[in-house]
Design a protein around this motif. Structure first.
Motif, PDB file in Angstrom:
ATOM      1  N   GLU A  54      21.032  -5.229   2.446  1.00 26.20           N
ATOM      2  CA  GLU A  54      19.790  -4.472   2.268  1.00 26.20           C
ATOM      3  C   GLU A  54      19.488  -3.632   3.496  1.00 26.20           C
ATOM      4  OE1 GLU A  54      17.011  -7.562   1.511  1.00 26.20           O
ATOM      5  OE2 GLU A  54      17.533  -7.753  -0.617  1.00 26.20           O
ATOM      6  N   ARG A  55      19.831  -4.132   4.667  1.00 25.03           N
ATOM      7  CA  ARG A  55      19.550  -3.432   5.914  1.00 25.03           C
ATOM      8  C   ARG A  55      20.588  -2.350   6.221  1.00 25.03           C
ATOM      9  NH1 ARG A  55      17.095  -7.859   5.401  1.00 25.03           N
ATOM     10  NH2 ARG A  55      15.197  -8.399   6.587  1.00 25.03           N
ATOM     11  N   LEU A  56      21.631  -2.274   5.416  1.00 28.63           N
ATOM     12  CA  LEU A  56      22.677  -1.258   5.601  1.00 28.63           C
ATOM     13  C   LEU A  56      22.809  -0.365   4.375  1.00 28.63           C
ATOM     14  CD1 LEU A  56      25.330  -3.606   7.240  1.00 28.63           C
ATOM     15  CD2 LEU A  56      24.071  -1.782   8.401  1.00 28.63           C
ATOM     16  N   LYS A  57      21.783  -0.366   3.552  1.00 24.50           N
ATOM     17  CA  LYS A  57      21.821   0.393   2.300  1.00 24.50           C
ATOM     18  C   LYS A  57      22.072   1.876   2.576  1.00 24.50           C
ATOM     19  CE  LYS A  57      19.047  -1.064  -0.751  1.00 24.50           C
ATOM     20  NZ  LYS A  57      17.825  -1.398  -1.547  1.00 24.50           N
ATOM     21  N   GLY A  58      22.939   2.463   1.779  1.00 22.06           N
ATOM     22  CA  GLY A  58      23.254   3.876   1.908  1.00 22.06           C
ATOM     23  C   GLY A  58      24.514   4.170   2.691  1.00 22.06           C
ATOM     24  N   ARG A  59      25.033   3.183   3.411  1.00 18.22           N
ATOM     25  CA  ARG A  59      26.282   3.384   4.153  1.00 18.22           C
ATOM     26  C   ARG A  59      27.480   3.266   3.210  1.00 18.22           C
ATOM     27  NH1 ARG A  59      26.682   1.358  10.283  1.00 18.22           N
ATOM     28  NH2 ARG A  59      24.663   2.067  11.017  1.00 18.22           N
ATOM     29  N   ARG A  80      29.741  -9.311  -3.974  1.00 18.38           N
ATOM     30  CA  ARG A  80      28.894  -8.980  -5.115  1.00 18.38           C
ATOM     31  C   ARG A  80      28.003  -7.778  -4.842  1.00 18.38           C
ATOM     32  NH1 ARG A  80      26.929 -13.737  -5.709  1.00 18.38           N
ATOM     33  NH2 ARG A  80      24.878 -13.432  -4.750  1.00 18.38           N
ATOM     34  N   VAL A  81      27.550  -7.607  -3.601  1.00 19.08           N
ATOM     35  CA  VAL A  81      26.582  -6.547  -3.309  1.00 19.08           C
ATOM     36  C   VAL A  81      27.215  -5.319  -2.664  1.00 19.08           C
ATOM     37  CG1 VAL A  81      24.662  -8.161  -3.124  1.00 19.08           C
ATOM     38  CG2 VAL A  81      25.971  -7.587  -1.077  1.00 19.08           C
ATOM     39  N   LEU A  82      28.451  -5.430  -2.160  1.00 18.86           N
ATOM     40  CA  LEU A  82      29.088  -4.294  -1.511  1.00 18.86           C
ATOM     41  C   LEU A  82      29.854  -3.442  -2.525  1.00 18.86           C
ATOM     42  CD1 LEU A  82      30.435  -5.985   1.747  1.00 18.86           C
ATOM     43  CD2 LEU A  82      28.593  -4.292   1.571  1.00 18.86           C
ATOM     44  N   GLY A  83      30.080  -2.179  -2.140  1.00 16.29           N
ATOM     45  CA  GLY A  83      30.780  -1.261  -3.020  1.00 16.29           C
ATOM     46  C   GLY A  83      32.282  -1.455  -3.016  1.00 16.29           C
TER      47      GLY A  83
END
Length: 230
Positions: A54-59, A80-83
């Motif tokens: 959540e704190r690195l969203k958009g990277r 699960r949450v990473l691209g």
């Protein structure tokens, strides 16, 4: 009551041993009489990854380092949450932990060790941090009981001034180092700030259902921002 079954014992480099037990569908790893991991308590380990993301969203093309495989909760949550363009390295000190993950705890592993984004290495995460200058968007450490080490004395080096400076150096600008702990530690919060990091201290529950003991996670952000595409 279902009896507890001792499945295996593993020696910790530098001294001490871990014991894996199973009771029904539940698994527990003990150090002496101290419970280090329990398959029924995954909430705070999962939060370590989810809240870091959540704190690195958009990277894009994020590179993560996770210290300690444990029962795989943090790795599975990270994947699960990473691209699809992310890369996650996991460094585990005790090789038998990975044997257990592929053997008696394969049901917990759920294929995460075969994910193409993940690389699992047997070794010392402290060395990986020191060698990774400017390499990682996130460093997640859950290698002991927290700053007040329990498993091995050498882990203290991750939480002292030199270890924090090494983690800061290994992060990309704006990157986050996340530290899991069984409880709060005011001195450690102060050490992170002295190291020049912006610090958040968060309390999370041990169980995924929001119940159980309260654990602490520190999120320490390195100053600066990463250029797009890097």
């Amino acid at each position: 009551m279902t009896p507890r079954e001792h499945l295996d014992t593993a020696r910790i480099p530098g001294g001490g041993e871990l014991k894996l037990y199973r009771r029904g569908e539940d698994h527990v790893i003990l150090l002496g009489r101290d419970e280090l991991m329990n398959s029924r308590m995954s909430g705070s380990e999962e939060a370590l990854a989810v809240m870091a993301a959540e704190r690195l969203k958009g990277r894009t093309r994020q590179s993560w380092l996770i210290g300690g495989y444990g029962m795989g909760f943090t790795l599975r949550a990270a994947l699960r949450v990473l691209g699809a363009d992310a890369r996650v390295e996991v460094v585990e000190l005790v090789p038998e932990i990975l044997d257990w993950a592929r053997g008696p705890m394969a049901g917990l592993t759920a294929g995460c060790l075969e994910d193409a984004r993940a690389a699992v290495i047997v070794g010392d995460v402290g060395a990986a941090i020191r060698e990774g200058r400017g390499r990682f968007d996130a460093i997640l450490l859950d290698v002991d009981n927290g700053p007040d080490g329990l498993v091995r004395a050498a882990n203290d080096g991750l939480y002292g001034a030199a270890g924090l400076a090494a983690a800061r150096a290994a992060l990309k600008p704006g990157g986050v180092a996340a530290y899991w702990s069984a409880g709060p530690d005011r001195a450690f919060t102060k050490h992170l700030k002295v190291c020049g990091m912006a610090v958040e201290e968060v309390t999370v529950r041990a169980r995924a259902n929001g119940k159980g003991p309260r654990h602490t996670i520190w999120f320490a952000r390195k100053p600066g921002s990463r250029r797009a595409g890097r």
